[in-house]
Design a protein around this motif. Structure first.
Motif, short mmCIF file in Angstrom:
data_model
loop_
_atom_site.label_atom_id
_atom_site.label_comp_id
_atom_site.label_asym_id
_atom_site.label_seq_id
_atom_site.Cartn_x
_atom_site.Cartn_y
_atom_site.Cartn_z
N ASN A 30 40.24 25.40 46.87
CA ASN A 30 39.35 26.56 46.92
C ASN A 30 40.09 27.89 46.91
O ASN A 30 39.50 28.94 47.18
CB ASN A 30 38.45 26.48 48.16
CG ASN A 30 37.33 25.48 47.99
OD1 ASN A 30 36.27 25.79 47.46
ND2 ASN A 30 37.58 24.24 48.42
N ARG A 31 41.37 27.86 46.59
CA ARG A 31 42.11 29.12 46.46
C ARG A 31 41.66 29.89 45.22
O ARG A 31 41.08 29.32 44.32
CB ARG A 31 43.61 28.86 46.40
CG ARG A 31 44.19 28.20 47.65
CD ARG A 31 45.70 28.06 47.56
NE ARG A 31 46.23 27.27 48.65
CZ ARG A 31 46.54 27.74 49.85
NH1 ARG A 31 46.35 29.03 50.09
NH2 ARG A 31 47.03 26.94 50.78
N GLY A 32 41.96 31.17 45.18
CA GLY A 32 41.65 31.95 44.00
C GLY A 32 40.84 33.20 44.26
O GLY A 32 40.74 34.08 43.40
N ALA A 33 40.26 33.33 45.46
CA ALA A 33 39.45 34.51 45.75
C ALA A 33 40.29 35.78 45.75
O ALA A 33 39.81 36.85 45.36
CB ALA A 33 38.75 34.35 47.10
N LEU A 34 41.54 35.69 46.17
CA LEU A 34 42.41 36.86 46.23
C LEU A 34 42.58 37.48 44.85
O LEU A 34 42.47 38.70 44.68
CB LEU A 34 43.77 36.48 46.82
CG LEU A 34 44.82 37.60 46.84
CD1 LEU A 34 44.34 38.79 47.66
CD2 LEU A 34 46.14 37.06 47.38
N HIS A 35 42.84 36.65 43.86
CA HIS A 35 43.02 37.15 42.48
C HIS A 35 41.76 37.86 42.00
O HIS A 35 41.82 38.94 41.39
CB HIS A 35 43.38 35.99 41.55
CG HIS A 35 43.54 36.39 40.12
ND1 HIS A 35 44.57 37.20 39.68
CD2 HIS A 35 42.78 36.12 39.02
CE1 HIS A 35 44.46 37.39 38.39
NE2 HIS A 35 43.38 36.76 37.96
N LYS A 36 40.60 37.27 42.30
CA LYS A 36 39.33 37.89 41.89
C LYS A 36 39.12 39.23 42.58
O LYS A 36 38.64 40.19 41.96
CB LYS A 36 38.17 36.94 42.21
CG LYS A 36 38.17 35.64 41.41
CD LYS A 36 37.03 34.75 41.88
CE LYS A 36 37.07 33.39 41.20
NZ LYS A 36 36.01 32.48 41.72
N LEU A 37 39.46 39.30 43.87
CA LEU A 37 39.30 40.56 44.60
C LEU A 37 40.18 41.66 44.02
O LEU A 37 39.75 42.80 43.87
CB LEU A 37 39.63 40.36 46.09
CG LEU A 37 38.51 39.86 46.99
CD1 LEU A 37 39.03 39.64 48.39
CD2 LEU A 37 37.35 40.86 47.01
N LEU A 38 41.42 41.32 43.71
CA LEU A 38 42.33 42.32 43.13
C LEU A 38 41.80 42.81 41.79
O LEU A 38 41.88 44.02 41.49
CB LEU A 38 43.72 41.71 42.99
CG LEU A 38 44.48 41.47 44.29
CD1 LEU A 38 45.73 40.65 44.04
CD2 LEU A 38 44.85 42.81 44.95
N GLN A 39 41.26 41.91 41.00
CA GLN A 39 40.68 42.33 39.72
C GLN A 39 39.48 43.24 39.94
O GLN A 39 39.30 44.25 39.23
CB GLN A 39 40.26 41.10 38.91
CG GLN A 39 41.41 40.31 38.32
CD GLN A 39 40.92 39.18 37.46
OE1 GLN A 39 39.98 38.46 37.80
NE2 GLN A 39 41.56 38.98 36.29
N GLU A 40 38.65 42.91 40.93
CA GLU A 40 37.47 43.72 41.23
C GLU A 40 37.87 45.13 41.68
O GLU A 40 37.27 46.13 41.30
CB GLU A 40 36.64 43.04 42.31
CG GLU A 40 35.35 43.77 42.67
CD GLU A 40 34.26 43.64 41.63
OE1 GLU A 40 33.23 44.31 41.78
OE2 GLU A 40 34.44 42.86 40.67
N LEU A 41 38.92 45.21 42.50
CA LEU A 41 39.40 46.52 42.96
C LEU A 41 39.91 47.36 41.80
O LEU A 41 39.66 48.57 41.74
CB LEU A 41 40.51 46.33 44.01
CG LEU A 41 40.05 46.07 45.43
CD1 LEU A 41 41.25 45.74 46.31
CD2 LEU A 41 39.33 47.28 46.00
N GLU A 42 40.65 46.75 40.92
CA GLU A 42 41.22 47.48 39.81
C GLU A 42 40.15 47.97 38.83
O GLU A 42 40.34 48.95 38.12
CB GLU A 42 42.24 46.61 39.07
CG GLU A 42 43.51 46.35 39.87
CD GLU A 42 44.21 47.64 40.29
OE1 GLU A 42 44.35 48.54 39.44
OE2 GLU A 42 44.60 47.74 41.46
N SER A 43 39.00 47.28 38.80
CA SER A 43 37.94 47.67 37.87
C SER A 43 37.11 48.84 38.37
O SER A 43 36.27 49.35 37.64
CB SER A 43 37.03 46.47 37.60
OG SER A 43 36.26 46.16 38.75
N ALA A 44 37.30 49.24 39.64
CA ALA A 44 36.48 50.30 40.22
C ALA A 44 36.82 51.65 39.58
O ALA A 44 37.94 51.92 39.22
CB ALA A 44 36.70 50.35 41.73
#
Length: 414
Positions: A400-414
Motif C-alpha cells: 500500500n505504499r505510494g501515497a507520498l509520491h501522489k502527495l508530492l505531485q499534488e503539491l507541485e500542481s498547485a
C-alpha cells in the motif's frame, strides 16, 4: 457563523493559557514559547517554500517522509514545520534539526494567523490529517496561498460532529483541497461540502523503517534476553497500563521469564505508569536507566521517538488508545516491523488500517482488557503463527505504499 466562532475563541483564550499553565506542572515545556502561539516568530532569511503543520507526535511521524522529501526538493531552511504540542515539537527538532524551520502553530485568532503568515510568507501550506481552522483557511484563501489537507481522515464520529455545523464546515473546506486516506474518508468530506477531494492513500504506509533504531532494538533484545518471550504495549493511555500489566502477570504464570515493554503515549504519564507497575508488584527497569535489565518483568519505555527500538525488541505488539475511548493509534508501525498486532475495539481513528490488517490476518482485535492474555498466550504458544502474521503485516504495508509520491505531485500542481 465565523464571527461568532472568532468571538468565542477570544473569550476562551485566557482559559486556554490557564490550561497550558496547568499542563506545564507535568510538562514544563507547555509554559514556554507562548509568543509563537500568537504568531510572533522570526522572519526567515529566505522564502518558505512549504509550511507543514502536524499537531503532535503521531502526525509528526506520519509527516516525516513528506517533510524530508520537501527538504530534498526545496533545500534546507525552506520548509517550515509547526506543531501544537511540546512532544510533537521535540520529535520534529530531534528528527530534522536545522534542516527545517520550526515553531508552534498560532492559535486560530485572526491577528495571530495574519501575523504568522505575513512573517513566514509560505508558498504552499500542508495541514496533516484533520486540522480544520476556519480563520487560518480563510486567511490563506485571501492571500491566494494554496492549501492542501493531506493524509486526511474523517471518522464517522467526527463526521457526525461536523454535520451539526455543515454550512460552517463547507465554508472552511471550500478554502482547500483534500487528499483523503480512503474512499470512505473522501465521501465523508464531500458530504460536508468539500469541493476538491481526491483519494491518495495513507502516507503512513510510506514510513521508512529507521535502521539505527532497529539495530538498537536488536541490541536491547540481547540485553533483555533472546530466549525470553517479549511483548510491547505501545501508546497506552490511562487504564491501559493496568490492563497490560494484569495480562502480563497472568502470562508469567505460564512463562515466568516473559517481559513486557510498556510505552505510555504521553511523557507526562511515565511516572504514573511506574507507580502502576510498582502497585502490581512487578520488578521493572526504565529505559532511561543505565543499569542492567536483569530478571525484571517490565521495561518502562520512558523515552520519546524510539518506538521502533521497542518494536524491534519484541515478539508481538498491542497498540493502545483502543481499549479506551481514544480511537486507536498507528497500527501500521508494528506491522511494518514484522510483528503480530493486537488492538482493542475502539479503533475509529484508524478504521482502514484496522480493516486491512484484520483482512490480511496480520492482527487480532480483542473485545476488552480480559481478551489480551488469551490472545497473547496463543501467539506465544505458536511461533509459526507469529511468523505468518508478522510477514502478512509487512506485506500489507509494502503493498500500500505510494501515497507520498501522489502527495508530492499534488503539491507541485498547485
Amino acid at each position: 457563523m465565523r464571527p461568532l466562532y472568532t468571538l468565542l475563541l477570544y473569550l476562551l483564550t485566557p482559559f486556554v493559557l490557564l490550561r497550558l499553565l496547568l499542563r506545564s506542572r507535568a510538562l514544563p515545556d507547555y509554559r514556554r514559547r507562548w509568543n509563537e502561539r500568537f504568531g510572533f516568530v522570526p522572519r526567515p532569511e529566505q522564502p518558505v517554500a512549504v509550511w507543514v503543520h502536524a499537531v503532535s507526535v503521531g502526525e509528526s511521524l506520519a509527516a516525516m517522509p513528506l517533510i524530508k522529501a520537501l527538504v530534498e526538493r526545496h533545500g534546507r531552511g525552506r520548509v517550515w514545520v509547526t506543531t501544537t504540542t511540546p512532544t510533537g515539537s521535540a520529535r520534529v527538532t530531534e528528527a530534522l534539526g536545522d534542516a527545517v524551520l520550526h515553531s508552534y502553530m498560532p492559535y486560530d485568532l485572526p491577528d495571530a494567523v495574519a501575523r504568522f503568515i505575513d512573517r513566514i510568507r509560505p508558498g504552499r501550506v500542508v495541514i496533516m490529517e484533520t486540522e480544520l481552522w476556519p480563520n487560518l483557511f480563510q486567511a490563506l484563501k485571501r492571500r491566494r496561498i494554496p492549501l492542501l489537507v493531506a493524509n486526511a481522515r474523517l471518522s464517522p464520529r467526527s463526521f457526525r460532529g461536523y454535520s451539526r455545523v455543515r454550512g460552517f464546515a463547507a465554508d472552511t473546506l471550500a478554502c482547500c483541497r483534500v487528499a483523503a486516506q480512503s474512499p470512505a474518508d473522501a465521501e465523508r468530506f464531500r458530504s460536508l461540502g468539500a469541493p476538491q477531494v481526491t483519494v491518495m492513500g495513507n502516507i503512513k504506509f510510506d514510513l521508512a523503517l529507521p535502521e539505527a533504531q532497529l539495530a538498537a532494538g536488536r541490541e536491547l533484545r540481547e540485553r533483555v534476553g533472546t530466549q525470553r518471550p517479549v511483548w510491547i504495549a505501545a501508546s497506552t493511555h490511562e487504564g491501559e497500563e493496568l490492563a497490560a500489566l494484569q495480562a502480563h502477570a497472568a502470562l508469567r504464570r505460564r512463562w515466568p521469564d516473559a517481559v513486557l515493554i510498556l510505552v505510555p503515549r504521553h511523557p507526562q504519564r511515565f511516572d504514573e505508569a511506574a507507580r502502576t507497575i510498582e502497585r502490581q508488584g512487578l520488578a521493572y527497569r526504565r529505559r532511561s536507566e543505565p543499569r542492567a535489565f536483569g530478571d525484571a518483568a517490565v521495561l518502562l519505555g520512558d523515552s520519546m521517538g524510539e518506538i521502533f527500538v521497542y518494536y524491534a525488541a519484541g515478539d508481538a505488539a498491542f497498540v493502545g488508545g483502543s481499549l479506551v475511548d481514544v480511537g486507536g493509534h498507528n497500527v501500521l508501525e508494528p506491522a511494518a516491523a514484522g510483528l503480530p498486532v493486537l488492538f482493542g475495539p475502539r479503533m475509529h481513528n484508524f478504521l482502514p488500517a484496522r480493516e486491512l490488517l484484520l483482512a490480511r490476518e496480520a492482527a487480532v482485535e480483542v473485545a476488552d482488557a480480559a481478551g489480551l492474555e488469551p490472545a497473547l498466550t496463543r501467539l506465544f504458544e505458536d511461533a509459526a503463527l507469529r511468523e505468518r502474521m508478522g510477514a502478512a503485516g509487512r506485506e500489507a504495508v509494502a503493498a500500500n505504499r505510494g501515497a507520498l509520491h501522489k502527495l508530492l505531485q499534488e503539491l507541485e500542481s498547485a
